[in-house]
Structure formats: structure tokens, C-alpha cells
Scaffold this motif. Structure first.
Motif, mmCIF file in Angstrom:
data_model
loop_
_atom_site.group_PDB
_atom_site.id
_atom_site.type_symbol
_atom_site.label_atom_id
_atom_site.label_comp_id
_atom_site.label_asym_id
_atom_site.label_seq_id
_atom_site.Cartn_x
_atom_site.Cartn_y
_atom_site.Cartn_z
ATOM 1 N N ASP A 141 0.837 -1.196 0.000
ATOM 2 C CA ASP A 141 0.000 0.000 0.000
ATOM 3 C C ASP A 141 0.874 1.250 0.000
ATOM 4 N N ASP A 142 0.219 2.422 0.052
ATOM 5 C CA ASP A 142 0.953 3.684 -0.009
ATOM 6 C C ASP A 142 1.021 4.363 1.348
ATOM 7 N N ASP A 143 0.956 3.589 2.417
ATOM 8 C CA ASP A 143 1.011 4.132 3.769
ATOM 9 C C ASP A 143 2.404 3.874 4.334
ATOM 10 N N SER A 197 -10.692 8.191 11.203
ATOM 11 C CA SER A 197 -10.680 7.347 10.006
ATOM 12 C C SER A 197 -12.080 6.945 9.574
ATOM 13 N N LYS A 226 -2.810 13.215 10.933
ATOM 14 C CA LYS A 226 -2.254 12.625 9.722
ATOM 15 C C LYS A 226 -0.805 12.178 9.880
ATOM 16 N N ASN A 235 -0.193 7.880 10.267
ATOM 17 C CA ASN A 235 -1.392 8.613 9.884
ATOM 18 C C ASN A 235 -2.592 7.873 10.458
ATOM 19 N N THR A 237 -5.765 8.754 10.015
ATOM 20 C CA THR A 237 -6.994 9.102 9.296
ATOM 21 C C THR A 237 -7.283 8.204 8.102
ATOM 22 N N ASP A 238 -6.332 7.316 7.734
ATOM 23 C CA ASP A 238 -6.494 6.582 6.473
ATOM 24 C C ASP A 238 -7.094 5.193 6.634
ATOM 25 N N GLY A 239 -7.329 4.761 7.841
ATOM 26 C CA GLY A 239 -7.945 3.443 8.034
ATOM 27 C C GLY A 239 -6.990 2.286 7.871
ATOM 28 N N ILE A 240 -5.687 2.565 7.737
ATOM 29 C CA ILE A 240 -4.679 1.506 7.643
ATOM 30 C C ILE A 240 -4.000 1.395 8.987
ATOM 31 N N TRP A 241 -4.053 0.192 9.577
ATOM 32 C CA TRP A 241 -3.578 0.016 10.953
ATOM 33 C C TRP A 241 -2.532 -1.083 11.023
ATOM 34 N N GLU A 288 6.778 5.969 -3.662
ATOM 35 C CA GLU A 288 6.569 7.374 -3.976
ATOM 36 C C GLU A 288 7.654 7.878 -4.915
#
Length: 310
Positions: A141-143, A197, A226, A235, A237-241, A288
Motif C-alpha cells: 500500500d501507499d502508507d 478514520s 495525519k 497517519n 486518518t487513512d484506516g490503515i492500521w 513514492e
């Protein structure tokens, strides 16, 4: 027994001379092809013992006239493979990691080399598909905690995360709020974090948690939640834990904190292999394109602010 030998009339073959309960054994000669094969095997065995390692000794075995071994053969093959890869390896060694993605041929070669190295060194924690698991980041993912461009990934691989024997390691510290906030306050902060999130709707409890968050958590996670990469703060806020986004998991994180570590590879792998691993991880889908000053170097542990208020 020799006196009892006789020629068997039906077969014309001499018997071996002994008899048991009326039964006699014929002394039938072995087929010529079998005798020939038998002697060839004996000669081959003698030749093998002379030419190859064969006779056990206290500290090994006789080397044989050819001094051959499977280890020696492997070493020769490895040297030949190293020579074959030398042009690409030398090019990867020379190019700065910041410029690697701009050279399509080298970048693709690095990805393939990194794919093989990942299967040896990284799947134990991140999984064969790099999807991670609880406590081990998903690399697809991008997290990113510390940044997802090539230099940032390369730095993380090189210096690791929270390695006490290495001054350049990435380092962050989240305090355990179990000794700072009471149970109700921790519940309120967890409720507020879930609203960030969209996992829960705002409520009176989350409103209390918002104030507590601003006083205790915003210095690292930001006022908007964030995160801040210079501190390795995720972050929210993104729902990725990384450890779970349900209420119970968030409460555990707030109460006891987390302290995940990642080994540094600069004392285990050569620089080219680390660069190839960085290229492979960067190619998985969340890499990125541009570097930022915050991800170019690791933060100074002394500057990591916690701003914990009782």
C-alpha cells in the motif's frame, strides 16, 4: 562335498555337491554379461576411490587425485555467475539510489534482484507477497511511517528501526499512556481516534478525546491526526492500521504503546543487495516518486517530542 558332485542328467549341469532332503543345487555359471558388469563396477569403484574424496579420515576424507568436491564446484559456479552479473552489479553500485528510478534498465534489473533477495531475507516478517501481518507493515500500500520514496526505503533498509547498537537507525518512541491517563480518558481518546478514520461517528466521548488528543498526541500525530514522518508517527486518518483499528486494539496501543523493530541490513548484506531490495519494495505499488527532506535522514531521537501532559 567335492566327491558328491555329479552331472545333472536333465540339464547337463554339475551340482554343487550337497543335498538336503533329496534336493540338490545346480552349480549354474553366472551369465557372462553379469560377470562383466560386476568387474566393471569393481574397477569403477577403485577408480572413484583414487580420483575422488572417498576414504573417511579424522578431519575429513582423502581428497583424491582430482581434488574435486561439491563445494568447490559450487564455488566455481558462483564465481562464474558473479562474473556474468558484474556489469549490472557494478552499474548498480555506481549509480546513486536517488537516480536509480530514472534509469529504466538498471531499475528493472534491481527489481528482479531485489525480488530474489526479498524471498530470502524479508518474507519471514512481511510475508511472501509483502502484505505483512499484525505488527509487520504491508509494503504493497501507499502508507509509510518513514517515507516511501527510494532514498527513504533505502535508508530504512540500511539502518533499520530502533536498533540500539546503531546511531543512525530510525527511532521514535510513543509513551505508554496507561500511567498518564485513566481508563475513561483512554476510552475517550480511542473513540476520537476512531472518528478520524471514519470508523465511528463523533460523540460526547470522542469530543472529550479530541481535547486529550490535542494535549497528548498532536505533537507527533499532528493536529489533524495525519502523522509526522520525521517522528515515524502513523497517519490515523487513512484506516490503515499496523496493530488493528478496532477499539480494543487502539486502547491497547494507547495504554501500553508499541515498540516494533526492524533489523538493519548494512551489517548483513552488501550495498548493492540493499539497493536492489529498496527498488523491489518501491516497485510493489506504494512507492513514492519524490523525496522529501523529512524522509531523507533519520530524526534525532533527542528531538522527538512527546508533549505528554498528565
Amino acid at each position: 562335498m567335492a566327491e558328491n558332485k555329479r552331472i545333472d542328467a536333465p540339464t547337463g549341469t554339475q551340482t554343487v555337491g550337497h543335498e538336503w532332503d533329496g534336493i540338490e543345487e545346480l552349480d549354474t555359471p553366472m551369465p557372462r554379461w553379469w560377470v562383466f558388469t560386476f568387474w566393471v563396477c569393481i574397477l569403477w569403484g577403485i577408480g572413484y576411490v583414487v580420483l575422488f574424496p572417498a576414504i573417511p579420515l579424522f578431519n575429513g576424507a582423502t581428497p583424491g587425485l582430482w581434488n574435486w568436491s561439491s563445494r568447490g564446484q559450487l564455488e566455481q559456479q558462483m564465481k562464474a555467475e558473479t562474473l556474468r552479473r558484474a556489469p549490472i552489479t557494478n552499474a548498480l553500485s555506481a549509480i546513486p539510489v536517488e537516480e536509480l528510478a530514472g534509469n529504466e534498465k538498471l531499475y528493472q534489473a534491481a527489481i528482479e534482484g531485489g525480488r530474489a533477495a526479498f524471498k530470502v531475507h524479508c518474507v519471514q516478517c512481511h510475508g511472501s507477497g509483502a502484505a505483512g501481518s499484525k505488527g509487520y507493515p504491508n509494503l504493497n500500500d501507499d502508507d509509510w511511517l518513514w517515507g516511501g520514496d527510494l532514498p527513504a526505503i533505502h535508508y530504512t533498509l540500511t539502518h533499520g528501526v530502533r536498533q540500539p547498537d546503531h546511531e543512525e537507525t530510525r527511532f521514535s518512541q510513543m509513551p505508554a499512556f496507561g500511567g498518564v491517563l485513566n481508563g475513561g480518558e483512554i476510552d475517550a481518546v480511542a473513540a476520537y481516534v476512531q472518528t478520524l478514520s471514519g470508523k465511528a461517528k463523533p460523540s460526547a466521548r470522542s469530543a472529550v478525546g479530541a481535547t486529550l488528543f490535542a494535549n497528548n498526541c498532536a505533537s507527533c500525530h499532528g493536529t489533524d491526526g495525519k502523522g509526522m514522518r520525521e517522528f515515524g508517527a502513523p497517519n490515523l486518518t487513512d484506516g490503515i492500521w499496523l496493530y488493528g483499528g478496532d477499539a480494543a486494539s487502539i486502547k491497547t496501543t494507547i495504554t501500553k504503546a508499541r515498540y516494533g523493530v526492524m533489523p538493519r541490513w548494512n551489517n548483513r548484506l552488501d550495498p548493492v543487495t540493499i539497493k536492489m531490495l529498496a527498488a523491489y519494495v518501491h516497485s510493489l505499488g506504494g512507492g513514492e516518486a519524490t523525496a522529501t527532506p523529512a524522509t531523507a535522514t533519520a530524526p534525532d531521537p533527542e528531538k522527538v517530542a512527546t508533549n505528554v501532559q498528565p
